[in-house]
Design a protein around this motif. Structure first.
Motif, PDB file in Angstrom:
ATOM      1  N   LEU A  18      -2.876  14.882  -4.586  1.00  0.00           N
ATOM      2  CA  LEU A  18      -3.043  13.435  -4.743  1.00  0.00           C
ATOM      3  C   LEU A  18      -1.695  12.709  -4.793  1.00  0.00           C
ATOM      4  O   LEU A  18      -1.540  11.690  -5.474  1.00  0.00           O
ATOM      5  N   ASN A  19      -0.736  13.218  -4.049  1.00  0.00           N
ATOM      6  CA  ASN A  19       0.619  12.667  -4.076  1.00  0.00           C
ATOM      7  C   ASN A  19       0.647  11.200  -3.671  1.00  0.00           C
ATOM      8  O   ASN A  19       1.379  10.386  -4.253  1.00  0.00           O
ATOM      9  N   GLU A  20      -0.167  10.835  -2.668  1.00  0.00           N
ATOM     10  CA  GLU A  20      -0.160   9.458  -2.171  1.00  0.00           C
ATOM     11  C   GLU A  20      -0.773   8.472  -3.157  1.00  0.00           C
ATOM     12  O   GLU A  20      -0.646   7.255  -3.002  1.00  0.00           O
ATOM     13  N   TRP A  21      -1.447   8.963  -4.188  1.00  0.00           N
ATOM     14  CA  TRP A  21      -2.076   8.110  -5.194  1.00  0.00           C
ATOM     15  C   TRP A  21      -1.170   7.896  -6.416  1.00  0.00           C
ATOM     16  O   TRP A  21      -1.548   7.148  -7.337  1.00  0.00           O
ATOM     17  N   CYS A  22      -0.018   8.508  -6.445  1.00  0.00           N
ATOM     18  CA  CYS A  22       0.865   8.426  -7.616  1.00  0.00           C
ATOM     19  C   CYS A  22       2.008   7.454  -7.342  1.00  0.00           C
ATOM     20  O   CYS A  22       2.973   7.784  -6.635  1.00  0.00           O
ATOM     21  N   ALA A  23       1.893   6.263  -7.886  1.00  0.00           N
ATOM     22  CA  ALA A  23       2.893   5.222  -7.675  1.00  0.00           C
ATOM     23  C   ALA A  23       3.983   5.295  -8.752  1.00  0.00           C
ATOM     24  O   ALA A  23       3.797   5.881  -9.818  1.00  0.00           O
ATOM     25  N   SER A  24       5.118   4.678  -8.464  1.00  0.00           N
ATOM     26  CA  SER A  24       6.215   4.626  -9.413  1.00  0.00           C
ATOM     27  C   SER A  24       6.030   3.458 -10.390  1.00  0.00           C
ATOM     28  O   SER A  24       5.392   2.459 -10.069  1.00  0.00           O
ATOM     29  N   PHE A  25       6.596   3.586 -11.580  1.00  0.00           N
ATOM     30  CA  PHE A  25       6.568   2.504 -12.564  1.00  0.00           C
ATOM     31  C   PHE A  25       7.857   2.573 -13.375  1.00  0.00           C
ATOM     32  O   PHE A  25       8.608   3.555 -13.288  1.00  0.00           O
ATOM     33  N   PRO A  26       8.157   1.518 -14.178  1.00  0.00           N
ATOM     34  CA  PRO A  26       9.440   1.493 -14.900  1.00  0.00           C
ATOM     35  C   PRO A  26       9.675   2.748 -15.730  1.00  0.00           C
ATOM     36  O   PRO A  26       8.763   3.269 -16.372  1.00  0.00           O
ATOM     37  N   GLY A  27      10.922   3.231 -15.678  1.00  0.00           N
ATOM     38  CA  GLY A  27      11.266   4.469 -16.366  1.00  0.00           C
ATOM     39  C   GLY A  27      11.590   4.256 -17.832  1.00  0.00           C
ATOM     40  O   GLY A  27      11.125   3.300 -18.461  1.00  0.00           O
TER      41      GLY A  27
END
Length: 303
Positions: free
Chosen positions: A262-271
């Motif tokens: 599900l790599n394409e479903w994992c978005a980035s967010f503030p670290g």
């Protein structure tokens, strides 16, 4: 003017905050007997009980709460003023207390602070590894570390790491016996490794996003943890699918011990961000620690 013993007042404030003579004595570097005698003497001089003692706990009486509220912050102001005096020295000194999670401590804080600690031997850093949302003001921490989207707006937030991306993984043995999920909803038919959130007490909801479309999935499984190391170990053992920041799994994915889906479903967010109260004047030692951790050229959330 009647002179008061400031040590006795400091002892009272420490016991009231810690709720324990044992912990307070350890923090103050005195024996429990000496601490108990000092508190008893203070109560005798004031002719009023300040603490209620039971076999299991210590709590402030109404009079004790009033005294704690009136003088507790004064000792913090004195400590801050003494720290300010270190600006007159060649090398700042003092203790900086930070509450954080185990993973960010190991991968970010310690590597970044290593040169600072070598160059400034009079600076001490105390880490409190805790996955709950500690009240850094009430618990007398200088700062905390959280992901950027979980920080209160009245805090100053200093970016200390890059954006974070989640990863969904399991062992090759797990997927050898079960179909690989194609969408987040497919996880509902899998044995997933859950995480209990220490603040709210509920289970973490797995959040996904693809091309602006978001999906939240409440997964089920046989295992629940409240820290991440156990989740990684369970995934490696083939006990289910885990969901954590990708760098928690990175070496295992690289070596083939875990398979990412599900790599394409994992978005980035503030670290991760270092956060601290906007009303508190930072000590010279804390300013050096914050600058050592800061990621340059990054804007803090809400600023």
């Amino acid at each position: 003017m009647v002179r008061r013993n400031l040590n006795d007042l400091l002892y009272f404030v420490t016991v009231a905050r810690e709720g324990s003579f044992t912990r307070a004595a350890a923090l103050l570097g005195v024996t429990q007997s000496a601490l108990s005698q000092a508190i008893a003497g203070l109560e005798a001089r004031l002719e009023i009980r300040l603490l209620t003692r039971t076999t299991r706990s210590v709590s402030a009486t109404a009079a004790g709460e009033r005294l704690l509220k009136a003088i507790g912050h004064r000792f913090e102001e004195i400590e801050a003023e003494l720290d300010e005096l270190t600006q007159m020295r060649n090398k700042p000194a003092g203790t900086v207390r930070i509450t954080c999670g185990e993973h960010v401590l190991r991968t970010t804080l310690l590597p970044k602070l290593k040169p600072l600690l070598r160059d400034y031997p009079d600076i001490n850093v105390e880490f409190d590894v805790n996955y709950g949302f500690r009240d850094i003001v009430a618990d007398r921490f200088d700062a905390g570390v959280r992901l950027g989207d979980t920080i209160d707006k009245d805090m100053i937030a200093v970016p200390i790491g890059p954006p974070v991306r989640m990863a969904v993984v399991a062992s090759p043995a797990y997927f050898a016996a079960r179909p690989v999920p194609k969408t987040p909803r497919d996880l509902l038919s899998h044995n997933c490794i859950n995480q209990r959130m220490q603040t709210a007490g509920g289970l973490y909801v797995w959040d996904f996003e693809r091309r602006g479309k978001r999906q939240n999935v409440r997964v089920n499984g046989q295992l629940i943890f409240n820290t991440s190391p156990g989740m990684v170990d369970a995934a490696l053992a083939g006990l289910g699918i885990a969901f954590l920041p990708e760098d928690e799994f990175a070496p295992h994915i690289k070596e083939g011990r875990l398979v990412r889906v599900l790599n394409e479903w994992c978005a980035s967010f503030p670290g991760y961000y270092l956060y601290y109260p906007s009303r508190r004047q930072p000590s010279p030692a804390f300013s050096l620690v914050a600058n050592a951790l800061r990621v340059t050229g990054t804007t803090a959330p809400g600023q």
